[in-house]
Design a protein around this motif. Structure first.
Motif, PDB file in Angstrom:
ATOM      1  N   ALA A   1      40.880  43.877  29.148  1.00 29.02           N
ATOM      2  CA  ALA A   1      41.540  43.545  30.404  1.00 29.02           C
ATOM      3  C   ALA A   1      43.020  43.289  30.195  1.00 29.02           C
ATOM      4  O   ALA A   1      43.493  43.129  29.070  1.00 29.02           O
ATOM      5  CB  ALA A   1      40.886  42.300  30.989  1.00 29.02           C
ATOM      6  N   PRO A   2      43.786  43.228  31.292  1.00 25.79           N
ATOM      7  CA  PRO A   2      45.171  42.785  31.184  1.00 25.79           C
ATOM      8  C   PRO A   2      45.237  41.340  30.696  1.00 25.79           C
ATOM      9  O   PRO A   2      44.226  40.663  30.579  1.00 25.79           O
ATOM     10  CB  PRO A   2      45.686  42.903  32.631  1.00 25.79           C
ATOM     11  CG  PRO A   2      44.727  43.809  33.314  1.00 25.79           C
ATOM     12  CD  PRO A   2      43.409  43.611  32.641  1.00 25.79           C
ATOM     13  N   SER A   3      46.428  40.880  30.425  1.00 27.50           N
ATOM     14  CA  SER A   3      46.613  39.528  29.911  1.00 27.50           C
ATOM     15  C   SER A   3      46.128  38.483  30.910  1.00 27.50           C
ATOM     16  O   SER A   3      46.110  38.702  32.119  1.00 27.50           O
ATOM     17  CB  SER A   3      48.097  39.277  29.620  1.00 27.50           C
ATOM     18  OG  SER A   3      48.593  40.191  28.680  1.00 27.50           O
ATOM     19  N   HIS A   4      45.752  37.323  30.365  1.00 27.58           N
ATOM     20  CA  HIS A   4      45.530  36.150  31.200  1.00 27.58           C
ATOM     21  C   HIS A   4      46.892  35.599  31.621  1.00 27.58           C
ATOM     22  O   HIS A   4      47.837  35.562  30.824  1.00 27.58           O
ATOM     23  CB  HIS A   4      44.764  35.080  30.432  1.00 27.58           C
ATOM     24  CG  HIS A   4      43.361  35.454  30.082  1.00 27.58           C
ATOM     25  ND1 HIS A   4      42.283  35.158  30.886  1.00 27.58           N
ATOM     26  CD2 HIS A   4      42.855  36.115  29.008  1.00 27.58           C
ATOM     27  CE1 HIS A   4      41.177  35.601  30.338  1.00 27.58           C
ATOM     28  NE2 HIS A   4      41.490  36.191  29.187  1.00 27.58           N
ATOM     29  N   LEU A   5      46.994  35.145  32.864  1.00 29.17           N
ATOM     30  CA  LEU A   5      48.223  34.556  33.388  1.00 29.17           C
ATOM     31  C   LEU A   5      48.049  33.053  33.481  1.00 29.17           C
ATOM     32  O   LEU A   5      47.032  32.564  33.987  1.00 29.17           O
ATOM     33  CB  LEU A   5      48.550  35.122  34.774  1.00 29.17           C
ATOM     34  CG  LEU A   5      48.640  36.641  34.909  1.00 29.17           C
ATOM     35  CD1 LEU A   5      49.003  37.019  36.343  1.00 29.17           C
ATOM     36  CD2 LEU A   5      49.635  37.227  33.928  1.00 29.17           C
ATOM     37  N   LEU A   6      49.052  32.313  32.996  1.00 37.88           N
ATOM     38  CA  LEU A   6      48.997  30.853  33.014  1.00 37.88           C
ATOM     39  C   LEU A   6      50.293  30.302  33.588  1.00 37.88           C
ATOM     40  O   LEU A   6      51.333  30.971  33.585  1.00 37.88           O
ATOM     41  CB  LEU A   6      48.792  30.278  31.613  1.00 37.88           C
ATOM     42  CG  LEU A   6      47.596  30.719  30.787  1.00 37.88           C
ATOM     43  CD1 LEU A   6      47.962  31.894  29.896  1.00 37.88           C
ATOM     44  CD2 LEU A   6      47.077  29.561  29.931  1.00 37.88           C
TER      45      LEU A   6
ATOM     46  N   THR B   1      55.803  32.608  34.454  1.00 39.21           N
ATOM     47  CA  THR B   1      54.446  32.946  34.048  1.00 39.21           C
ATOM     48  C   THR B   1      54.332  33.015  32.534  1.00 39.21           C
ATOM     49  O   THR B   1      55.206  33.557  31.858  1.00 39.21           O
ATOM     50  CB  THR B   1      54.053  34.312  34.639  1.00 39.21           C
ATOM     51  OG1 THR B   1      54.217  34.266  36.048  1.00 39.21           O
ATOM     52  CG2 THR B   1      52.622  34.664  34.300  1.00 39.21           C
ATOM     53  N   LEU B   2      53.248  32.487  32.001  1.00 39.46           N
ATOM     54  CA  LEU B   2      52.897  32.631  30.590  1.00 39.46           C
ATOM     55  C   LEU B   2      51.781  33.659  30.497  1.00 39.46           C
ATOM     56  O   LEU B   2      50.898  33.717  31.368  1.00 39.46           O
ATOM     57  CB  LEU B   2      52.433  31.308  30.002  1.00 39.46           C
ATOM     58  CG  LEU B   2      53.357  30.096  30.185  1.00 39.46           C
ATOM     59  CD1 LEU B   2      52.740  28.858  29.565  1.00 39.46           C
ATOM     60  CD2 LEU B   2      54.716  30.382  29.584  1.00 39.46           C
ATOM     61  N   ARG B   3      51.802  34.460  29.446  1.00 36.35           N
ATOM     62  CA  ARG B   3      50.791  35.501  29.275  1.00 36.35           C
ATOM     63  C   ARG B   3      50.058  35.310  27.948  1.00 36.35           C
ATOM     64  O   ARG B   3      50.677  35.098  26.913  1.00 36.35           O
ATOM     65  CB  ARG B   3      51.418  36.897  29.335  1.00 36.35           C
ATOM     66  CG  ARG B   3      52.008  37.209  30.704  1.00 36.35           C
ATOM     67  CD  ARG B   3      52.620  38.601  30.758  1.00 36.35           C
ATOM     68  NE  ARG B   3      53.189  38.856  32.075  1.00 36.35           N
ATOM     69  CZ  ARG B   3      52.520  39.335  33.106  1.00 36.35           C
ATOM     70  NH1 ARG B   3      51.241  39.658  32.947  1.00 36.35           N
ATOM     71  NH2 ARG B   3      53.105  39.532  34.271  1.00 36.35           N
ATOM     72  N   LEU B   4      48.743  35.408  28.015  1.00 30.68           N
ATOM     73  CA  LEU B   4      47.877  35.276  26.847  1.00 30.68           C
ATOM     74  C   LEU B   4      47.058  36.549  26.728  1.00 30.68           C
ATOM     75  O   LEU B   4      46.324  36.915  27.660  1.00 30.68           O
ATOM     76  CB  LEU B   4      46.954  34.066  27.021  1.00 30.68           C
ATOM     77  CG  LEU B   4      45.875  33.854  25.958  1.00 30.68           C
ATOM     78  CD1 LEU B   4      46.500  33.540  24.598  1.00 30.68           C
ATOM     79  CD2 LEU B   4      44.920  32.737  26.388  1.00 30.68           C
ATOM     80  N   ASP B   5      47.178  37.250  25.567  1.00 28.84           N
ATOM     81  CA  ASP B   5      46.449  38.511  25.434  1.00 28.84           C
ATOM     82  C   ASP B   5      44.951  38.259  25.296  1.00 28.84           C
ATOM     83  O   ASP B   5      44.496  37.127  25.163  1.00 28.84           O
ATOM     84  CB  ASP B   5      46.989  39.331  24.252  1.00 28.84           C
ATOM     85  CG  ASP B   5      46.664  38.715  22.902  1.00 28.84           C
ATOM     86  OD1 ASP B   5      45.478  38.454  22.632  1.00 28.84           O
ATOM     87  OD2 ASP B   5      47.595  38.511  22.086  1.00 28.84           O
ATOM     88  N   THR B   6      44.183  39.327  25.334  1.00 26.49           N
ATOM     89  CA  THR B   6      42.720  39.211  25.371  1.00 26.49           C
ATOM     90  C   THR B   6      42.073  39.562  24.030  1.00 26.49           C
ATOM     91  O   THR B   6      40.863  39.790  23.959  1.00 26.49           O
ATOM     92  CB  THR B   6      42.150  40.146  26.453  1.00 26.49           C
ATOM     93  OG1 THR B   6      42.520  41.496  26.138  1.00 26.49           O
ATOM     94  CG2 THR B   6      42.694  39.791  27.819  1.00 26.49           C
ATOM     95  N   SER B   7      42.844  39.600  22.957  1.00 24.88           N
ATOM     96  CA  SER B   7      42.297  40.029  21.669  1.00 24.88           C
ATOM     97  C   SER B   7      41.230  39.086  21.135  1.00 24.88           C
ATOM     98  O   SER B   7      40.462  39.462  20.240  1.00 24.88           O
ATOM     99  CB  SER B   7      43.436  40.140  20.641  1.00 24.88           C
ATOM    100  OG  SER B   7      44.083  38.893  20.463  1.00 24.88           O
ATOM    101  N   TRP B   8      41.127  37.875  21.682  1.00 21.18           N
ATOM    102  CA  TRP B   8      40.151  36.882  21.210  1.00 21.18           C
ATOM    103  C   TRP B   8      38.799  36.992  21.910  1.00 21.18           C
ATOM    104  O   TRP B   8      37.847  36.295  21.534  1.00 21.18           O
ATOM    105  CB  TRP B   8      40.704  35.470  21.420  1.00 21.18           C
ATOM    106  CG  TRP B   8      41.254  35.239  22.799  1.00 21.18           C
ATOM    107  CD1 TRP B   8      42.515  35.485  23.227  1.00 21.18           C
ATOM    108  CD2 TRP B   8      40.520  34.760  23.934  1.00 21.18           C
ATOM    109  NE1 TRP B   8      42.634  35.170  24.571  1.00 21.18           N
ATOM    110  CE2 TRP B   8      41.440  34.725  25.022  1.00 21.18           C
ATOM    111  CE3 TRP B   8      39.211  34.335  24.138  1.00 21.18           C
ATOM    112  CZ2 TRP B   8      41.065  34.292  26.292  1.00 21.18           C
ATOM    113  CZ3 TRP B   8      38.834  33.911  25.397  1.00 21.18           C
ATOM    114  CH2 TRP B   8      39.759  33.885  26.463  1.00 21.18           C
TER     115      TRP B   8
END
Length: 425
Positions: free
Chosen positions: A362-367, A402-409
Motif C-alpha cells: 500500500a501507499p505510506s501511512h499518513l500521520l 504530514t509525516l509518512r511511514l512506509d509499509t515495509s514492516w
C-alpha cells in the motif's frame, strides 16, 4: 415504496477524492459510475480557494482551476455527476450483493443500489458553538469555508475589520480572502506559543505577512448585538483585551464529515474520527470504501485525489470478485502523535516474504503530531516487539505537516497478535 435503481459504483462527494476515484473507475470500464454531490457544483473545497498551490509543479492551478480540471476528467471518462443531490441514509432490505443509499435531489427521493460505494464526503470545520466560545449570536461570525464561499462564490460584503482565529496555512488563506474583500485583518489570534506554519523567523515574529500575530492568546467572548462589534481575548498571563472588529473567522479546527459513515455502522477510528480503513481503503462494511479527508481531517487536495485514485483500484478488484478483508489488526499511535491512516491490517494478507520498501504493498501511512518533534524517529511495535524503526529526517516535524511511514514492516506483523502501535522518539 420507492423503486430501487441499480448502478455499479456510487461515489458520495464530488471533491478531489471522489472525482479522482470516479475518473479512474469510469475510464477502466467499471460500468455505470455515478457521483452524488449535495452542492450546486462539483469540485469540493478547492472551488472557493482562489489562491494557487493546486495541481503540479508543471501545471500550477488555483483552487477553482483544479476543481474544473478534476470535474472535466471525470466527465470525460464517462462518470455521471449529479449535483444538488443529498444522501440521507442507508436503505434496509438491500439488493443482494449491493448497498442501498437513500437520496433526494431535484427529481425527488430515490433509492440507489450499488455494487460498490466510495465515501468521499470530506471534512468540515467545527463552528463557533462547537469550540465553546460564549457571547451573543451576531452576524459576522464565520468558519473558513463559509467565509470563502461568501466572498469568492457569492460576492457578499463581509465587513471592514476582521479577526482571524488560527495561525496556520488555512488561516493565512482566510486572511488573504479578507484582503481580497477589501477589509483589514486586525490580527491573527492563536492559543499556541508560535504560528504553526511558515519560516521560523515568521513563526516567532509579532507580524506575519504584515498582520499582527497574537500568540498564547484565546478568544473568550464574542461581543455585539445584531452585528459583531468585537472579540474579547485572554493572554496566557491572564490579561484580557477587546479587539474591535465586525467579522471573525474561525479557522483550522477540522473534523471528518462522517455522519453518513456513522449511520452506516462503519467502525470509526478513535484517532481520526473517520472510518477505519485497510491499506487499500476498504472500510469495515463490505462493498464500501472511503478516501480523502473523510479519513484524516485535513490533508491537501492532491493527497485526497491520490487516495481517491488508489481506492478506485481496490474497487475494481472488488467488482472482479476479490474477497473482502477481515476487520483485522488495529494500527494506533501514542501521544504526541495524533492519528494515523490507514489504521487496519488484514491478518490474511500479510506477506512475510515482503519486507523491503520496493514491495508492491500500500501507499505510506499518513500521520500527524500534536507538538513539534525535533529529528523524529518512529517506532512500530506489536505486543512489545519492535517491528520497524524509521528516522524521518534532520528537521523538526511540525503539527501542520504530514509525516509518512512506509509499509515495509507489514510482513513482520503477527497475524494472531494484538494491535500495532506507532510511537515517536
Amino acid at each position: 415504496m420507492t423503486a430501487v435503481r441499480q448502478v455499479d459504483v456510487l461515489v458520495v462527494g464530488a471533491g478531489p477524492a471522489g472525482l479522482a476515484a470516479a475518473a479512474r473507475l469510469a475510464a477502466a470500464g467499471a460500468g455505470r459510475v455515478e457521483v452524488l454531490e449535495r452542492e450546486a457544483r462539483p469540485g469540493g473545497a478547492p472551488r472557493h480557494c482562489a489562491h494557487g498551490g493546486f495541481g503540479t509543479w508543471t501545471r500550477p492551478l488555483t483552487g477553482p482551476g483544479y476543481a474544473r480540471l478534476l470535474t472535466a476528467a471525470a466527465e470525460r471518462a464517462g462518470a455521471v455527476i449529479r449535483t444538488r443531490t443529498t444522501v440521507l441514509d442507508w436503505g434496509v432490505g438491500a439488493v443482494s450483493g449491493a448497498n442501498v443509499l437513500l437520496t433526494v435531489g431535484p427529481g425527488g427521493p430515490e433509492a440507489l443500489a450499488a455494487r460498490a460505494v466510495v465515501l468521499a464526503t470530506g471534512a468540515r470545520e467545527r463552528p463557533r458553538a462547537a469550540r465553546l466560545v460564549p457571547g451573543t449570536r451576531p452576524a459576522g461570525v464565520y468558519t473558513t469555508g463559509e467565509f470563502q464561499r461568501a466572498v469568492h462564490l457569492f460576492g457578499q460584503h463581509i465587513g471592514t475589520r476582521a479577526v482571524v482565529v488560527g495561525a496556520q496555512d488555512v488561516s493565512y488563506a482566510a486572511a488573504r480572502t479578507v484582503r481580497t474583500a477589501g477589509a483589514e485583518v486586525v490580527a491573527l489570534v492563536t492559543e499556541h506559543p508560535r504560528a504553526r506554519t511558515g519560516p521560523a523567523r515568521a513563526r516567532s515574529a509579532r507580524l506575519v505577512r504584515g498582520i499582527p500575530l497574537l500568540t498564547d492568546t484565546t478568544v473568550t467572548e464574542l461581543l455585539g448585538h445584531g452585528r459583531l462589534s468585537g472579540v474579547r481575548v485572554r493572554h496566557r498571563d491572564g490579561r484580557t483585551t477587546v479587539l474591535p472588529c465586525d467579522t471573525v473567522v474561525f479557522t483550522g479546527d477540522f473534523v471528518p464529515d462522517h455522519e453518513l459513515a456513522r449511520r452506516g455502522a462503519l467502525y470509526l477510528d478513535p484517532g481520526t474520527r473517520g472510518p477505519a480503513v485497510h491499506p487499500a481503503l476498504h472500510t469495515t462494511r463490505p462493498g464500501v470504501f472511503a478516501a480523502g479527508n473523510l479519513l484524516h481531517a485535513v490533508e491537501p487536495a492532491g493527497t485526497a485525489a491520490r487516495e481517491g485514485a488508489g481506492a478506485a483500484g481496490a474497487v475494481l478488484d472488488h467488482l472482479a470478485g476479490a474477497p473482502w478483508p477481515r476487520p483485522g489488526i488495529p494500527v494506533t499511535v501514542e501521544p504526541p502523535l495524533r492519528r494515523i491512516t490507514p489504521n487496519l491490517l488484514d491478518p490474511d494478507h500479510l506477506d512475510p516474504d515482503c519486507l523491503g520498501p520496493g514491495c508492491p504493498d500500500a501507499p505510506s501511512h499518513l500521520l500527524r503530531t500534536d507538538t513539534p518533534l525535533p529529528r523524529p524517529v518512529l517506532y512500530v511495535r506489536q505486543d512489545g516487539r519492535l517491528l520497524h524503526r524509521a528516522r524521518l529526517g534532520p528537521g523538526t516535524a511540525q503539527p501542520y505537516r504530514t509525516l509518512r511511514l512506509d509499509t515495509s514492516w507489514h510482513g513482520r506483523v503477527d497475524p494472531a497478535g494484538g494491535e500495532v502501535r506507532v510511537s515517536a522518539g
